[in-house]
Design an enzyme around this catalytic site. Structure first.
Site, short mmCIF file in Angstrom:
data_model
loop_
_atom_site.label_atom_id
_atom_site.label_comp_id
_atom_site.label_asym_id
_atom_site.label_seq_id
_atom_site.Cartn_x
_atom_site.Cartn_y
_atom_site.Cartn_z
CG ASP A 1 25.15 7.35 12.04
OD1 ASP A 1 24.13 7.55 11.28
OD2 ASP A 1 25.47 7.49 13.16
CG HIS A 2 24.73 11.35 10.55
ND1 HIS A 2 23.92 12.21 10.39
CD2 HIS A 2 24.36 10.80 11.50
CE1 HIS A 2 22.85 12.03 11.27
NE2 HIS A 2 23.37 11.05 12.09
CB SER B 1 30.11 8.17 12.60
OG SER B 1 31.17 8.13 13.61
P1 13P Z 1 21.85 9.88 19.79
O1 13P Z 1 22.91 10.84 19.93
O2 13P Z 1 20.62 10.16 20.42
O3 13P Z 1 22.36 8.37 20.70
O4 13P Z 1 21.69 9.53 18.40
C1 13P Z 1 22.57 8.58 17.76
C2 13P Z 1 22.44 8.71 16.11
O5 13P Z 1 21.37 9.32 15.67
C3 13P Z 1 23.32 8.42 15.16
O6 13P Z 1 23.07 8.45 14.15
O1 G3H Z 2 24.75 11.06 15.08
C1 G3H Z 2 26.07 11.03 15.32
C2 G3H Z 2 26.58 9.61 16.15
O2 G3H Z 2 26.23 9.89 17.40
C3 G3H Z 2 27.81 9.71 15.72
O3 G3H Z 2 28.71 10.35 16.56
O4 G3H Z 2 30.13 11.49 14.61
O5 G3H Z 2 30.80 11.43 17.27
O6 G3H Z 2 30.95 9.44 15.93
P1 G3H Z 2 30.24 10.46 15.99
ZN ZN Z 3 21.96 10.54 13.60
#
Ligand code: 13P
Ligand code: G3H
Ligand code: ZN
Length: 312
Positions: free
Chosen positions: A83-84, A50
């Site tokens: 991620d995101h 992330s």
């Molecule tokens: P959780 O918080 O349910 O583990 O989801 C993680 C996630 O979607 C990361 O993108």
């Molecule tokens: O969806 C989010 C993930 O759990 C990543 O979390 O942004 O705190 O690293 P973070």
């Molecule tokens: Zn997510």
């Protein structure tokens, strides 16, 4: 094997009726725990980073740790995924730095704007052979600094998915069917529910197209209990029942995101050592059980939830 994209992984997962786990990585012990489990079980795996993880560990360290895992795990395909991704610049930075997959998350923007931003990322990513995950619908919970409360979350509208996928050229689609981020997904006493009807409708409209589930931690109660017994305070932590995830993994869902369960596993291991032996001050002594818990958790997910063991 070098880092791979998720294209081949998803094609096989779709046809084989299983899903590939996408696990969030933030430090060396987490990378090791996840990849040792995947290597032993001959499972494909997605390591996802992330924006918060990049800020915490530094993009170069994370990238190099994943490269080390690729060397240590020669028998399995590993994808490195953002991620995101909050904007084009973050996605571009990851594409330029060797990620094989990025997510652009413009799901909080109006539909047309989501299409526009996602298409821009897709155009850039595809030039470099990188695949793109996009999102339609809004999950509840906390991601990075963004908190979406339950009343502002919204299920994906199946009637929008075809226009979105055609208009953006994205390679996979994250949808909102009732999962949510974090360890507190449902109110105590309420029955966890996922909208499998929405998933089925999306699959009917987009046959063969890989679907992604975010917020898919199950919040194992044995870890919650250990954390609370060893000085923690996690009241009413509730996750997605594993049988629902197994059902999803057999469908068009090819990628299942898990982060909170890793955090719980790691914390339970660390807390146990620190609570049981207050004289310990060697970080290796308390990080090692954290890493071992991650490995055990990921092995369990691969075998009992995702069904990806032996699919490398
Ligand atoms: P959780 O918080 O349910 O583990 O989801 C993680 C996630 O979607 C990361 O993108
Ligand atoms: O969806 C989010 C993930 O759990 C990543 O979390 O942004 O705190 O690293 P973070
Ligand atoms: Zn997510």
């Amino acid at each position: 094997m070098a880092l791979v994209t998720t294209a081949e992984m998803f094609r096989k997962a779709y046809e084989g009726g299983y899903a590939v786990g996408a696990f969030n990585v933030n430090n060396m012990e987490i990378v090791q725990g996840i990849t040792e489990a995947a290597q032993e079980l001959r499972s494909p795996v997605i390591l996802q980073v992330s924006k918060g993880a990049r800020n915490y560990a530094n993009p170069t360290y994370l990238r190099k740790m994943v490269e080390a895992a690729v060397i240590e795990c020669p028998d399995i395909p590993i994808a490195l995924h953002l991620d995101h991704g909050p904007d084009f610049e973050t996605c571009k930075s990851c594409i330029d730095n060797g990620f094989t997959s990025v997510m652009i998350d413009a799901s909080s923007k109006p539909f047309e704007e989501n299409i526009e931003i996602t298409r821009k990322v897709v155009e850039y990513a595809h030039k470099y052979g990188v695949v793109v995950e996009a999102e339609l619908g809004a999950l509840a919970g906390v991601e990075d600094d963004v908190k979406v409360d339950a009343e502002h979350s919204a299920y994906t509208r199946p009637e929008e998915v075809e226009e979105f996928v055609k208009g953006t050229g994205c390679d996979s689609l994250a949808i909102a069917i009732g999962t949510s981020h974090g360890a507190f997904k449902f109110k105590p006493g309420t029955k966890p529910q996922l909208r499998f009807d929405i998933l089925e409708e999306v699959t009917r409209i987009l046959p063969g197209f890989p679907i992604v589930l975010h917020g898919a931690s199950s919040v194992p109660q044995d870890f919650v209990k250990v954390i609370n017994e060893k000085g923690g305070n996690l009241a009413d932590a509730i996750g997605i029942p594993e049988d629902m995830l197994r059902q999803a993994a057999k469908s068009a869902v090819c990628k299942i995101n898990i982060d909170s369960d890793l955090r719980l596993a790691f914390t339970a291991g660390v807390r146990t050592v620190l609570a049981d032996d207050p004289a310990v001050f060697d970080p290796r002594a308390y990080l090692k059980p954290g890493r071992a818990n991650i490995k055990a958790l990921v092995s369990h997910k691969i075998i009992d939830v995702l069904g990806s063991d032996g699919k490398a």
